[in-house]
Design an enzyme around this catalytic site. Structure first.
Site, PDB file in Angstrom:
ATOM      1  N   ARG A 222     -15.066 -11.975  -1.963  1.00  0.00           N
ATOM      2  CA  ARG A 222     -15.170 -11.807  -3.411  1.00  0.00           C
ATOM      3  C   ARG A 222     -13.790 -11.757  -4.069  1.00  0.00           C
ATOM      4  O   ARG A 222     -13.580 -12.307  -5.143  1.00  0.00           O
ATOM      5  CB  ARG A 222     -15.953 -10.526  -3.728  1.00  0.00           C
ATOM      6  CG  ARG A 222     -17.376 -10.545  -3.186  1.00  0.00           C
ATOM      7  CD  ARG A 222     -18.062  -9.198  -3.347  1.00  0.00           C
ATOM      8  NE  ARG A 222     -19.404  -9.209  -2.793  1.00  0.00           N
ATOM      9  CZ  ARG A 222     -20.491  -9.562  -3.444  1.00  0.00           C
ATOM     10  NH1 ARG A 222     -20.398  -9.935  -4.714  1.00  0.00           N
ATOM     11  NH2 ARG A 222     -21.672  -9.548  -2.865  1.00  0.00           N
ATOM     12  N   LYS A 326      -3.119   0.860  15.019  1.00  0.00           N
ATOM     13  CA  LYS A 326      -1.658   0.844  15.108  1.00  0.00           C
ATOM     14  C   LYS A 326      -1.161   0.493  16.510  1.00  0.00           C
ATOM     15  O   LYS A 326      -0.120  -0.157  16.661  1.00  0.00           O
ATOM     16  CB  LYS A 326      -1.091   2.186  14.658  1.00  0.00           C
ATOM     17  CG  LYS A 326      -1.307   2.454  13.178  1.00  0.00           C
ATOM     18  CD  LYS A 326      -0.585   3.682  12.702  1.00  0.00           C
ATOM     19  CE  LYS A 326      -0.791   3.880  11.201  1.00  0.00           C
ATOM     20  NZ  LYS A 326      -0.014   5.003  10.665  1.00  0.00           N
ATOM     21  N   ASP A 363       6.436   4.206   9.425  1.00  0.00           N
ATOM     22  CA  ASP A 363       5.863   5.548   9.257  1.00  0.00           C
ATOM     23  C   ASP A 363       6.893   6.654   9.488  1.00  0.00           C
ATOM     24  O   ASP A 363       6.993   7.608   8.719  1.00  0.00           O
ATOM     25  CB  ASP A 363       4.712   5.774  10.245  1.00  0.00           C
ATOM     26  CG  ASP A 363       3.400   5.169   9.770  1.00  0.00           C
ATOM     27  OD1 ASP A 363       3.231   5.030   8.543  1.00  0.00           O
ATOM     28  OD2 ASP A 363       2.557   4.845  10.616  1.00  0.00           O
TER      29      ASP A 363
END
Length: 543
Positions: A222, A326, A363
């Site tokens: 979409r 991860k 991170d």
């Protein structure tokens, strides 16, 4: 014209060859339209929704007659005229749909009456009518009843799965042979790879195609319909007014994902995770991409298995990676930054010029910097405020590895705990001297504590907002408590820590910091950090 086939027969028809389509349809060349669906149950309410559709920025409105309780099917003219006049007043083309129960709609009456109402809507000037493919034979039984000024959408819905490419392509071909001006197929995405196959469908057709996958795993079909040449895509007026699973709002399509600016050249980035609907990454990254004037969009990607997903979307330019992918991100990359390789986990994948992916980990530096600031910043001589501190890390997954690695790098002693002790042992061994493992229950109860607690688990994240990975009493010995969770902004862990007198560090700082580094890796441009932080906060406050 071919006899309409039952869906079960259609799915089994893989042996049918796709014959040449008639010359009339041509591949859609114009901008992808944003359509919203009016599902009000009264004509008054439907007129109100038509006006709202124009205000929110829809290009087309689909009127679902099967939801209306006040339409007189023996004399539908007053209702149809009022609805079409309302569309004309706000200059919105209308798709008239009268969906039967056998195709997932509300109407359970006789087919001749239903099809007659659709034909009458066309005579009254509807821009489009949506007719189920399996009813096409009956709809076109008499020539000349539908004016050429009305485009006929032949549609097919599969609420169970996304069929094979061969079936999908054959179905589109048969729709055009059966009289369609536009072919529409809506399937159910069992995995995100189904969304990739639906996105590819318009490019394989000789005529305009609406191809959408329902459900959260089909959301990509979409959001990226313009890039892949879809005729239109659907958006709801509000999150509470969706007419199909996984449907975004018109406002999101226009303002967040900038559908009106997408083209075949648009670069695609996204957040890969499971769950991923809570993520604020699309708000943050799309704001930054727009501010930089880049022809790029960033989308949420609900992924079960990373490798099949990456194989299905080889043209995407880069990914943010979150729980639980991860570790797999590092394994799937052709190259890895030395820091990511040492940590053993990656939260960023960037497409290389040769088509492969390079893994990074942004991170650790973002989180460690935020904790250092909470401890008072660097000491005299540039020494980290973490040096000599005892840091307890909750969780031994990708984020836990990054936090533990960063704390060791800054000279802290690290205690790792995980619900599965073996994972904690393995991480402590990988970190080397200065790290050890401890039983999760020891930390959760407070029998083991330290100077800094860093939570890398998903406990406290939606849908577990009321939970904390440790007891409130266990926090009394810590000076600083950091939670990598950023939605909600203040988790139960941080509330408990504040009550115990601890300095708290929200995951927002880690989130914005790691995303800023990702943005620079993706684009090579400086990250607008303040804008990204504000976009994240605005997104959280608006939900």
């Amino acid at each position: 014209m071919k006899t309409a086939r039952h869906p079960s027969v259609l799915k089994a028809a893989t042996q049918d060859a796709v014959e040449a389509s008639p010359p009339a349809p041509t591949t859609h060349q114009g901008p992808t339209l944003i359509c919203t669906i009016v599902t009000a149950d009264t004509t008054d309410a439907a007129v109100t929704e038509i006006r709202e559709a124009e205000q929110f920025g829809a290009d087309v409105v689909e009127l679902r007659l099967d939801f209306l309780k006040d339409i007189n099917l023996l004399d539908p003219a007053p209702t149809l005229k009022r609805l079409l006049d309302a569309c004309e007043a706000v200059k919105l083309p209308a798709i008239i749909t009268f969906r039967p129960a056998w195709e997932g709609g509300q109407f359970k009456g006789p087919e001749p009456l239903r099809l007659a109402v659709l034909k009458y809507a066309a005579v009254l000037g509807a821009h489009y009518v949506d007719v189920e493919y399996l009813a096409a034979n009956f709809f076109f039984a008499s020539e000349g009843e539908v004016p050429l000024s009305t485009k006929v959408i032949l549609s097919h819905h599969d609420y169970d799965e996304t069929p094979s490419d061969e079936i999908l392509e054959a179905l589109v071909g048969e729709m055009f042979k059966g009289g369609a001006d536009i072919a529409k197929i809506a399937t159910t995405a069992q995995q995100i790879e189904d969304s990739a196959r639906m996105l590819a469908l318009p490019g394989k057709s000789s005529g305009p195609v609406i191809a959408l996958a329902m459900g959260e795993k089909g959301l990509t079909s979409r959001l990226l319909a313009p890039k892949f040449g879809g005729y239109l895509t659907f958006g709801a007026l509000s999150p509470t007014q969706t007419s199909a699973p996984g449907q975004p709002t018109v406002t999101e399509l226009r303002n967040l994902y900038r559908l009106q600016n997408q083209s075949a050249a648009t670069q695609v980035y996204g957040i890969v995770g499971n769950p991923v609907s809570h993520s604020r990454s699309p708000a943050l990254h799309n704001a930054a991409l727009a501010a930089a004037g880049l022809d790029a969009v960033y989308v949420p990607l609900l992924v079960d298995e990373l490798r099949p997903f990456l194989d299905a979307f080889p043209s995407f330019s880069g990914f943010s990676v979150t729980i639980p992918h991860k570790l797999a991100a590092l394994e799937c990359a052709e190259e890895a930054d030395p820091v990511a390789a040492r940590i053993g986990a990656a939260n960023t994948l960037v497409r290389l010029s040769g088509g492969g992916l390079k893994a990074f980990n942004t991170d650790w530096s973002a989180a460690i910097s935020a904790v250092e600031a909470a401890l008072g910043g660097s000491r005299q001589g540039g020494e980290s405020a973490l040096r000599g501190k005892n840091v307890v890390v909750l969780g031994a997954g990708g984020a836990g590895k990054a936090l533990a690695f960063g704390a060791i790098e800054r000279g802290a002693t690290v205690l790792v705990c995980n619900r599965t002790r073996e994972k904690a042992d393995a991480l402590a061994e990988a970190l080397g001297s200065g790290a050890s493992a401890v039983e999760y229950a020891e930390v959760a109860s407070g029998r083991v504590a330290g100077d800094v607690l860093m939570n890398s688990t998903s406990i406290g994240m939606h849908p577990r907002e009321d939970e904390s990975p440790v007891s409130a009493e266990a926090l009394s010995g810590y000076g600083v408590v950091f939670d990598a969770v950023y939605t909600p902004l203040e988790t139960q862990l941080l509330r408990d820590a504040k009550d115990q007198g601890c300095i708290t560090v929200s995951g927002l700082e880690m989130f914005v910091g790691q995303a800023a580094e990702q943005f620079e890796l993706f684009t090579g441009k400086p990250a607008p950090v303040d804008l990204m932080r504000q976009a994240t906060l605005d997104s959280m406050h608006s939900s």
